[in-house]
Design a protein around this motif. Structure first.
Motif: not given
Length: 583
Positions: A316-339
């Motif tokens: 399924t597709d995955r959320p990148l932002l939480k309801s409060d506008g902060s990043y999801t753990y998944f967004a951080n993990d993607i940025a880390y692997h991209r690094a």
């Protein structure tokens, strides 16, 4: 020298000869052709699947192709017999001289023997990455040992490897750590304190509280949480990471990079990731159905910022932002692997606990997306460790308050026992680690059995120096003088066969990301040496050293040195010592 690689090349030559003779069509795909040990050693020394995998493409019968190929291979002077089994497997029995060449290679280049030259770009392997919220436990130890051994294995196979630790210092758990440490700070000042529900218990935060008291006195007491929290968090995380580094050093684990999760947001790496994904049309605003089994009343149906991971193999597709506008753990993990990818790694390996199974597909999809398919991610899941003592579960540690710490186990049984036993079972199988069993001096204790084989090989060399005090017993001298043709006993042939298999085991284990294969091979090699030693007790003519038979002694000393070198090399890959003596 890899005898399996040599004969794989020989099989390809034989196939080319059949093609030139018009018996096979041109352009056959030889990528699936392998040469490996037969499942039953009584069938031969090597086996190839060439006829089986090529018959359909060549539009011929696999048995007939096997017979033709066996005839070509039988003409090789190193081959004593080539036979076809079943529908087309070809078994080869080699002349002893072929194994003598292997022994000579092992003696001539002990450091290089068994090392491979596998193709591939830089590898980044992330392992341990324990949250800096408390001491490491035995489960962390399994992932740590597995990751470290896998990194060493890949280096032995010729790969360029970066060993990395991801510090989870940006989530809610480190704020809980800071609040827990603040209570220990109050305790250090002699004030009332309370380790309430949800805070971290155990005594390990007492030194953090003492350090805060020494550095700040009572200055933090009158400040609101929003002011003291960052200071306490920074101190607590730093001290926890120092303790974790100490535990890792005690078990022989090292990393090249310690990567802070907090730097991802502070540097704008996550924001840059989202901008890049939006520019490529991989982010959209949409709604997701509730997960299977989710009670509808509990599901928050809202429009979200979603990543099109489904296009790259996710469920399924995955959320990148939480309801409060902060990043999801998944967004951080993607940025880390991209690094990691942007730093040059094309092969990424994450070593995680078994509870991260749901993470695999989404992260593999993300890596494929952010690298345009130029990088691949392999996630190795390490199952639970059941800690026992004489078959009974071990109770929790007083220091952690929740579990037995890794340092407790290191102090009790030592790093060698932990490392070998953590690797003597495949990573995805549950491991029973019995503190009483791993220090037994018996065949049932694999680490003792293998290390004792290395020590026994050294004792053979000491015996030889006593029997032949004037002789040069260096590997170079053995290489020059030993008549390897005297190694005619089946036990000697078995040891030569296992030495010859070692380079292939390294290559296959590295390709599969399975360091346990090295541990298994070492145990088998140790068993062969111990078995021949025991035969020599009953049959003096088979002893490794015979003062009245210099020639046979020299040949066996050459064999023992090759076996010892294999044991030392394999133990080195696993990060386990190879002792010269054992008490």
């Amino acid at each position: 020298m890899n005898i399996f690689a040599l004969f794989e090349a020989r099989v390809r030559e034989a196939l080319e000869a059949l093609t030139r003779a018009g018996r096979l069509p041109e352009g056959l795909d030889l990528g699936r052709v392998v040469v490996e040990p037969p499942r039953d050693s009584s069938h031969g020394d090597l086996a190839t699947n060439a006829a089986l995998v090529l018959a359909k493409e060549a539009r011929t019968n696999s048995k007939a192709l096997g017979e033709a190929l066996a005839a070509e291979l039988a003409a090789d002077p190193r081959v004593v017999a080539a036979s076809v089994a079943g529908p087309g497997f070809i078994n080869l029995r080699l002349a002893p001289a072929a194994f003598h060449d292997v022994l000579r290679a092992a003696l001539a280049d002990p450091d290089g023997f068994g090392r491979a030259r596998m193709q591939g770009g830089p590898v980044n392997i992330e392992y341990v990455s324990a949250n800096p919220t408390g001491p490491m436990h035995v489960g962390h130890g399994r992932g740590a040992v597995f990751g470290d051994a896998l990194a060493s294995l890949l280096v032995a196979a010729g790969r360029q490897v970066t060993r990395e630790y991801y510090i989870n210092d940006a989530g809610a758990q480190v704020d809980v750590l800071a609040r827990s440490a603040y209570q220990r700070y109050r305790e250090a000042l002699g004030l009332p304190f309370a380790i309430g529900e949800g805070l971290y218990p155990g005594d390990y935060l007492k030194p953090v509280g003492a350090a805060l008291a020494a550095a700040h006195g009572r200055a933090l007491l009158d400040r609101p949480e929003a002011e003291w929290l960052p200071t306490v968090r920074e101190t607590a995380v730093a001290m926890m990471m120092e303790a974790i580094r100490g535990d890792l050093a005690a078990i022989g684990i090292r990393h090249d990079v310690f990567f802070s999760e907090r730097t991802l947001t502070d540097s704008g790496a996550v924001a840059a990731l989202l901008d890049d994904l939006r520019a490529r049309g991989l982010v959209y605003e949409g709604r997701l159905p509730p997960p299977k089994g989710q009670v509808s009343e509990e599901w928050e149906d809202r429009e979200q910022t979603l990543f099109r991971t489904k296009e790259f193999g996710d469920d399924t597709d995955r959320p990148l932002l939480k309801s409060d506008g902060s990043y999801t753990y998944f967004a951080n993990d993607i940025a880390y692997h991209r690094a990691k990818y942007l730093a040059g790694a094309t092969e990424l390996i994450d070593v995680l606990g078994a509870d991260h199974g749901g993470y695999v597909k989404r992260m593999q999809a993300a890596v494929k997306a952010v690298s345009d398919g130029k990088a691949a991610l392999d996630v190795k899941l390490c199952q639970l460790v059941r800690l026992l003592r004489a078959g009974e579960p071990v109770k929790m540690s007083k220091r952690s308050g929740e579990f037995v710490t890794l340092r407790d186990v290191i102090d009790e049984v030592g790093r060698d026992a932990i490392r070998f036993m953590m690797l003597y079972r495949k990573n995805d199988a549950t491991l029973d680690f019995d503190l009483a069993k791993v220090v037994e001096q018996s065949k049932d204790n694999p680490v003792f059995y293998v290390q004792y084989a290395h020590a026994r090989a050294r004792s053979v060399q000491r015996q030889a120096r006593e029997a032949f005090p004037e002789a040069d017993l260096s590997p170079d001298a053995l290489l020059r003088e030993a008549d390897l043709g005297l190694l005619a006993d089946p036990g000697e042939a078995e040891m030569m066969r296992l030495v010859a298999q070692y380079p292939r085991v390294v290559e296959a284990a590295a390709a599969a990301h399975e360091p346990h294969r090295i541990a298994f091979h070492l145990y088998e090699t140790a068993a062969a040496l111990h078995s021949f030693w025991n035969k020599g007790k009953d049959l003096p003519q088979l002893r490794f050293v015979n003062a009245n038979d210099r020639k046979s002694s020299w040949a066996r000393l050459a064999l023992v040195e090759a076996v010892r070198g294999t044991l030392a090399a394999g133990l080195g890959v696993l990060g386990v010592s190879a002792p010269d003596e054992m008490r």
